[in-house]
Design a protein around this motif. Structure first.
Motif, short mmCIF file in Angstrom:
data_model
loop_
_atom_site.label_atom_id
_atom_site.label_comp_id
_atom_site.label_asym_id
_atom_site.label_seq_id
_atom_site.Cartn_x
_atom_site.Cartn_y
_atom_site.Cartn_z
N LEU A 174 -14.04 12.16 42.75
CA LEU A 174 -13.24 11.83 44.11
C LEU A 174 -13.76 11.94 45.35
O LEU A 174 -13.60 11.14 46.09
N ALA A 175 -14.92 12.92 45.36
CA ALA A 175 -15.80 12.96 46.64
C ALA A 175 -16.44 11.73 46.62
O ALA A 175 -16.80 11.00 47.83
N GLY A 176 -16.96 11.06 45.71
CA GLY A 176 -17.80 9.89 45.60
C GLY A 176 -17.00 8.64 46.11
O GLY A 176 -17.42 7.81 46.96
N ALA A 177 -15.75 8.66 45.80
CA ALA A 177 -14.89 7.40 45.83
C ALA A 177 -14.51 7.68 47.52
O ALA A 177 -14.50 6.48 48.20
N ILE A 178 -14.26 8.74 48.04
CA ILE A 178 -14.07 8.69 49.50
C ILE A 178 -15.44 8.33 50.45
O ILE A 178 -15.19 7.93 51.41
N LEU A 179 -16.47 9.05 49.88
CA LEU A 179 -17.64 8.62 50.58
C LEU A 179 -17.69 7.13 50.69
O LEU A 179 -18.34 6.57 51.85
N LEU A 180 -17.69 6.46 49.45
CA LEU A 180 -17.96 4.91 49.55
C LEU A 180 -16.66 4.12 50.29
O LEU A 180 -16.73 2.85 50.47
N GLY A 181 -15.47 4.84 50.23
CA GLY A 181 -14.38 4.00 50.73
C GLY A 181 -13.79 3.15 49.65
O GLY A 181 -13.55 2.16 50.27
N PHE A 230 -18.12 -2.55 41.35
CA PHE A 230 -18.56 -2.17 42.45
C PHE A 230 -20.18 -1.54 42.33
O PHE A 230 -20.15 -0.66 41.55
N ARG A 231 -20.95 -2.11 43.08
CA ARG A 231 -22.40 -2.01 42.96
C ARG A 231 -22.68 -1.01 44.08
O ARG A 231 -22.24 -0.91 45.28
N PHE A 232 -23.38 0.23 44.02
CA PHE A 232 -23.67 1.25 44.88
C PHE A 232 -24.34 0.67 46.11
O PHE A 232 -24.12 0.95 47.36
N ALA A 233 -25.24 0.03 45.81
CA ALA A 233 -26.30 -0.68 46.87
C ALA A 233 -25.27 -1.64 47.92
O ALA A 233 -25.55 -1.90 48.97
N PHE A 262 -22.17 10.23 40.92
CA PHE A 262 -22.23 8.95 40.47
C PHE A 262 -22.92 8.48 39.20
O PHE A 262 -23.83 9.23 38.90
N THR A 263 -22.30 7.87 38.41
CA THR A 263 -23.25 7.23 37.23
C THR A 263 -23.17 5.82 37.46
O THR A 263 -22.27 4.88 37.44
N LEU A 264 -24.69 5.08 37.38
CA LEU A 264 -24.98 3.67 37.43
C LEU A 264 -25.59 3.22 36.29
O LEU A 264 -26.23 4.01 35.67
N ASP A 265 -25.18 2.07 36.06
CA ASP A 265 -26.22 1.27 35.04
C ASP A 265 -27.43 0.89 35.48
O ASP A 265 -27.80 0.92 36.56
#
Length: 438
Positions: free
Chosen positions: A347-354, A363-366, A334-337
């Motif tokens: 792709l793995a990150g998108a699947i992990l967060l659904g 979308f905020r990771f929090a 992930f890269t967050l501001d």
């Protein structure tokens, strides 16, 4: 032996493909080297390097043969190896050195292509065909040196002479060697009387014909029957290492060559003019010179453009390659501001967060973190962006429609400007389940 300068030869002389290393290069690499390979004639006895010399050139023999000679303090010498069309001179450069620890002498006169040391080192740094072939040849050369040591220590002068003759024949055309018994004794490191006796035995057996300064092999099969196993061991190693193919290796960027760009542009202009209108007569008018300069400059620009196009194509290929590695990695990236908004996700990150990747930037990771752990997560992000130091934490994520609640380990670091946070997120739920007591 006197150090003699090489003699340039016409450009229509033997091609680089007569050398085994150059012949094994992929076509694009050999064409890239073509403008830098200089064909020269080397007389017998010419000393290329003395021990301790800096190497300005590497040499790729086509019809000449080189002896690599070690010299003792008392002046006695011995040949440690020989090389010809099966290899190159300049292994020190391949291994990262600048000076040689032995003398290199032309044993049989002939021709070789030489390449400036800085160009060879550039090519080797690319890690493609020439690098692989040069390393393979280096291993074969070390095998030859080791077998020569073994042979000189444990085998008879007759066998050593057979080995030396066969190796020499492999590197030249025909069956005739212009060499004296004194030179052979110096190369083998044995007494001249021993070489005379051994040559007499071979001549009596009908294997060679010797007259002063010239040896003609009349029965090669007979020599092979008398030679020790050292000859076959070295030949087998050369065959094994040259069986490798450099043609399938990845292509790297086009090498810039400003030093010869003008020369190549002139050559291309002459070819174009010759094909279209024949030779251009000389003119005393300045306008003719101006037109010529403009034409050459135009071709230089076209050649620059060709190199840029190659560079762009290879950069695109590399970008696609690493994009695939990023997208299909088994862990989430992930890269967050600074506000925790997801700017990039694989792709793995998108699947992990659904989430859908189209939601990047909205979308905020929090939003996926268990509320009780939000202070821990927010503090880690703030620390990363403030200190620009790597931070780690373990936090739970809320369940999604595709998976139950999970626990993840996060490793985060800031970019160079401290504006973005880059995270690797690893699901450790199963590890914790295994660690929990039954």
């Amino acid at each position: 032996m006197p150090r003699q300068p090489p003699i340039p030869v016409p450009a229509d002389s033997p091609t680089p493909q007569l050398n085994r290393i150059l012949a094994s290069l992929p076509a694009d690499e050999l064409s890239r080297l073509a403008d830098d390979l200089e064909l020269i004639t080397l007389p017998a006895g010419c000393v290329l390097y003395e021990a301790g010399d800096t190497l300005p050139f590497a040499y790729f023999p086509t019809t000449c043969v080189f002896s690599l000679i070690s010299t003792a303090e008392d002046g006695s010498t011995a040949e440690v190896a020989m090389t010809g069309k099966d290899g190159m001179v300049g292994i020190t450069l391949v291994l990262g050195g600048e000076t040689t620890n032995h003398k290199v002498v032309v044993q049989c006169a002939g021709e070789a292509y030489r390449l400036r040391a800085e160009v060879l080192c550039w090519e080797l740094d690319q890690g493609v065909g020439l690098h692989r072939l040069a390393l393979g040849y280096t291993q074969a050369l070390f095998t030859q040196i080791a077998q020569n040591v073994l042979c000189n220590r444990h085998h008879s002068v007759d066998q050593q002479l057979c080995r030396w003759l066969l190796f020499s024949l492999d590197l030249i055309e025909g069956h005739q060697l212009d060499v004296t018994q004194e030179l052979i004794s110096n190369l083998l490191g044995v007494r001249r009387e021993g070489v005379t006796e051994a040559a007499g035995k071979l001549q009596a057996a009908g294997l060679i014909h010797y007259r002063r300064g010239r040896i003609t092999v009349t029965d090669r099969e007979g020599l092979e029957a008398r030679v020790c196993e050292c000859y076959g061991a070295v030949k087998a190693e050369y065959r094994r290492l040259f069986a490798m193919s450099a043609a399938g290796l990845a292509r790297h960027r086009v090498r810039p060559n400003p030093a010869t760009l003008r020369q190549r542009a002139e050559a291309r202009l002459r070819q174009t003019q010759g094909a279209a209108t024949g030779p251009v007569p000389a003119s005393r008018w300045d306008t003719s010179n101006l037109v010529h300069e403009l034409q050459v400059h135009q071709i230089e620009l076209e050649m620059h453009n060709e190199e840029l196009q190659h560079a762009y194509q290879e950069a695109d290929a590399l970008r696609e390659k690493y994009a695939d590695i990023y997208d299909f990695a088994p862990v989430a990236y992930f890269t967050l501001d600074a506000q925790g908004v997801i700017l990039q996700v694989n792709l793995a990150g998108a699947i992990l967060l659904g989430i859908k990747r189209s939601q990047m930037g909205r979308f905020r990771f929090a939003a996926s973190v268990e509320p009780a752990s939000l202070p821990v997560f927010s503090a880690m992000i703030a620390t990363v962006l403030t200190t620009q130091m790597r931070q780690t934490c373990e936090i739970p994520l809320i369940a999604t429609s595709q998976r139950p609640a999970a626990r993840v380990k996060i490793e985060a670091i800031a970019d160079a400007d401290g504006r973005e946070c880059r995270m690797v997120v690893i699901d450790i739920t199963r590890e914790e389940d295994k660690a929990a007591p039954a």
